[in-house]
Design an enzyme around this catalytic site. Structure first.
Site, PDB file in Angstrom:
ATOM      1  N   ASP A  94      15.323  61.962  48.176  1.00 27.96           N
ATOM      2  CA  ASP A  94      16.502  63.078  48.109  1.00 27.96           C
ATOM      3  C   ASP A  94      17.737  62.599  47.300  1.00 27.96           C
ATOM      4  O   ASP A  94      18.038  61.506  47.427  1.00 27.96           O
ATOM      5  CB  ASP A  94      16.993  63.266  49.502  1.00 27.96           C
ATOM      6  CG  ASP A  94      16.204  63.419  50.557  1.00 27.96           C
ATOM      7  OD1 ASP A  94      14.939  63.726  50.309  1.00 27.96           O
ATOM      8  OD2 ASP A  94      16.558  63.639  51.779  1.00 27.96           O
TER       9      ASP A  94
ATOM     10  N   ASP B 275      21.395  63.632  57.862  1.00 32.87           N
ATOM     11  CA  ASP B 275      21.615  64.181  56.387  1.00 32.87           C
ATOM     12  C   ASP B 275      23.015  65.030  56.403  1.00 32.87           C
ATOM     13  O   ASP B 275      23.295  66.075  56.180  1.00 32.87           O
ATOM     14  CB  ASP B 275      20.534  65.348  56.189  1.00 32.87           C
ATOM     15  CG  ASP B 275      19.146  64.598  56.173  1.00 32.87           C
ATOM     16  OD1 ASP B 275      19.148  63.376  55.980  1.00 32.87           O
ATOM     17  OD2 ASP B 275      18.129  65.332  56.280  1.00 32.87           O
TER      18      ASP B 275
HETATM   19  C1  FRU Z   1      14.321  64.767  53.401  1.00 30.65           C
HETATM   20  C2  FRU Z   1      14.336  63.387  54.305  1.00 30.65           C
HETATM   21  C3  FRU Z   1      15.757  63.444  55.090  1.00 30.65           C
HETATM   22  C4  FRU Z   1      16.065  61.993  55.390  1.00 30.65           C
HETATM   23  C5  FRU Z   1      15.248  61.371  54.341  1.00 30.65           C
HETATM   24  C6  FRU Z   1      14.729  59.910  54.605  1.00 30.65           C
HETATM   25  O1  FRU Z   1      13.475  64.537  52.699  1.00 30.65           O
HETATM   26  O2  FRU Z   1      13.013  63.386  55.216  1.00 30.65           O
HETATM   27  O3  FRU Z   1      15.712  64.217  56.107  1.00 30.65           O
HETATM   28  O4  FRU Z   1      17.030  61.594  55.698  1.00 30.65           O
HETATM   29  O5  FRU Z   1      14.329  62.273  53.565  1.00 30.65           O
HETATM   30  O6  FRU Z   1      14.170  59.205  53.619  1.00 30.65           O
END
Ligand code: FRU
Length: 496
Positions: A42, A170
């Site tokens: 992300d 997040d």
């Molecule tokens: C989304 C996610 C988020 C988390 C991150 C972990 O792709 O699963 O919810 O913070 O990736 O790498």
């Protein structure tokens, strides 16, 4: 180097110094942010700090697969040419030893504030497992960041009743006239996603405000990576749900990213959802995050990969790239996405064809390459299908096919050189301009290993990755019948 840097962050930075120079100069994307080494997912902390754009990302520098999450870092003056900076955070504190998960950033009182999810994953003395996700803060100067000693800023005691203690992550932060706001993904008692909203005066102490929206098991399960902002006279809530079921061509199985379009009442904090659409219809798009640019543009960037089809070849030392930053514009109730206009400054070698008839497989002089910006207007009613094969040679190709009768656009990377059984085709509905001309407009951005497709000025998009060897650089047009096309091609050149 700062003596406060933990051994975990130091190790990541050392790894970067030793390896990333050779990788950065290798065959990576030219104008897309990509992993400097190891794994990225992300986009995080997309923000402006001291007049420069900063982008962080979920990062595991040690392997080309997901591992305990760090925050990688890069910055840019124009969103196209990026400078890679040392890793910003490593999982090194008691509240994030299990990982520094996704989050966001803003500038406050001259400091760069990062708000992220700390994962606590440990065994208790009685042998039982203890797993929590909490929201944390770090502050920095655009290069080095220090985590706040009194983290977490939001923990389980601030969750509404029935919420999962484990899925809470997040955070996306922004400032309004009456204080700071933050939303985060969570799960309600029935296991489906919900978006929690908090408010703070000082970034440190936060109060729960409301459940901004909830999934009620309608759109997947856990809602990850939320974002929330005004666009035109509406508000958009972006969520990235896990575990979705396909629905026609609107949604696909697995992780999707959605635009929840509605109205928001600032007084009551009530969000009234009016419609739900996919943020992107390609094979590789997830966890987008937006930023408000100083000139008022709302700019979005996404991770150009799918959790379920990690197709980077095993020989690569880097895995993962972002989409091009895209300006979001609301027009007639639709969310348009346009590559940021700064990209146009990097266009060179224009080649144009006007009213070119395509009746059979056709290569056109000057139209080839893997790093380019290609615009097409397809007109005519004497064909059923029009296709473009790119990253092509005798052995490989990836095809984009417009079916006039079905009104669909399909990407097919079956022959891109993959040796894994990953999903290779995806289709979306398209509406040619029906005001007489039946024209379909396409803009295709290629950047070595990706193709981003913008239909009708960005009314819909499709983002796709493929890792075809670079020597496959031909572009071949074809039509079943006769299609008439205007074509403009530019190479994109970014000197580093
Ligand atoms: C989304 C996610 C988020 C988390 C991150 C972990 O792709 O699963 O919810 O913070 O990736 O790498």
């Amino acid at each position: 180097m700062d003596k406060n840097i933990s051994k975990e962050l130091l190790a990541a930075r050392k790894m970067e110094m030793e390896l990333s120079e050779s990788i950065l100069n290798g065959e990576r994307p030219v104008y897309h942010v990509a992993s400097p080494l190891g794994w990225i997912n992300d986009p995080n902390g997309f923000s402006v700090f001291q007049n420069e754009y900063h982008l962080f990302f979920q990062y595991y520098p040690y392997e080309t697969k997901w591992g305990p999450m760090h925050w990688g870092h890069c910055k840019s003056k124009d969103l196209i040419s990026w400078e890679y900076l040392p890793a910003a955070m490593a999982p090194d504190a008691e509240w994030d030893q299990g990982g520094c998960y996704s989050g966001s950033a803003l500038e406050a009182d001259g400091e760069h504030i990062l708000i992220y999810t700390g994962v606590i994953d440990k065994k208790l003395e009685d042998g039982s497992k203890y797993y929590r996700q909490v929201q944390c803060m770090a502050k920095g100067d655009g290069l080095n960041y220090e985590k706040w000693e009194q983290n977490p800023i939001i923990a389980q005691d601030k969750l509404p009743e029935g919420s999962s203690l484990e899925d809470f992550r997040d955070p996306k932060i922004w400032k309004e006239e009456d204080g700071y706001y933050l939303i985060a993904g969570s799960r309600s008692a029935d296991g489906s996603g919900q978006i929690l909203m908090y408010r703070s005066d000082d970034l440190k102490s936060w109060d729960f405000v409301t459940i901004l929206d909830s999934c009620r098991n309608e759109y997947g399960k856990m809602w990850e990576c939320p974002d929330f902002f005004p666009l035109g006279d509406h508000h958009i809530l972006i969520v990235s749900p896990q575990d979705m079921r396909a629905k026609g061509l609107d949604f696909h199985n697995g992780n999707n990213s959605l635009f929840l379009y509605g109205r928001y009442d600032h007084q009551t904090h009530h969000f009234e959802r009016e419609k739900v659409t996919s943020a992107d219809y390609g094979l590789d798009f997830y966890a987008p995050q937006t930023m408000l640019a100083p000139d008022g543009r709302r700019i979005m960037i996404g991770w150009m990969q799918s959790w379920d089809a990690k197709i980077t070849p095993s020989s690569f030392k880097w895995a993962g790239m972002m989409t091009v930053p895209r300006e979001l514009v609301l027009k007639d109730g639709k969310i348009y996405q346009k590559p940021v206009r700064e990209l146009e400054q990097y266009r060179v070698n224009p080649v144009t064809y006007q009213n070119q008839m395509i009746l059979a497989p056709t290569k056109l002089d000057g139209i080839s390459g893997r790093v380019l910006d290609l615009e097409l207007e397809i007109t005519g009613s004497d064909f059923e299908q029009f296709s473009i094969c790119f990253a092509a040679n005798k052995e490989y190709h990836t095809e984009l096919c417009y079916d006039r009768n079905k009104k669909t656009l399909t990407i097919d990377r079956t022959d891109c050189g993959l040796v894994r059984d990953a999903v290779c085709t995806r289709s979306m509905e398209v509406q040619p301009d029906t005001a007489g001309t039946e024209q379909l407009k396409l803009r295709i951005l290629l950047d070595r290993y990706s193709a981003e497709i913008f239909v009708n000025d960005g009314e819909k998009t499709m983002s796709n990755a493929f890792y075809t060897p670079m020597e496959a650089d031909q572009i071949i047009f074809d039509a079943n019948g006769s299609a008439c096309v205007n074509i403009r091609k530019y190479d994109i050149q970014v000197s580093r």
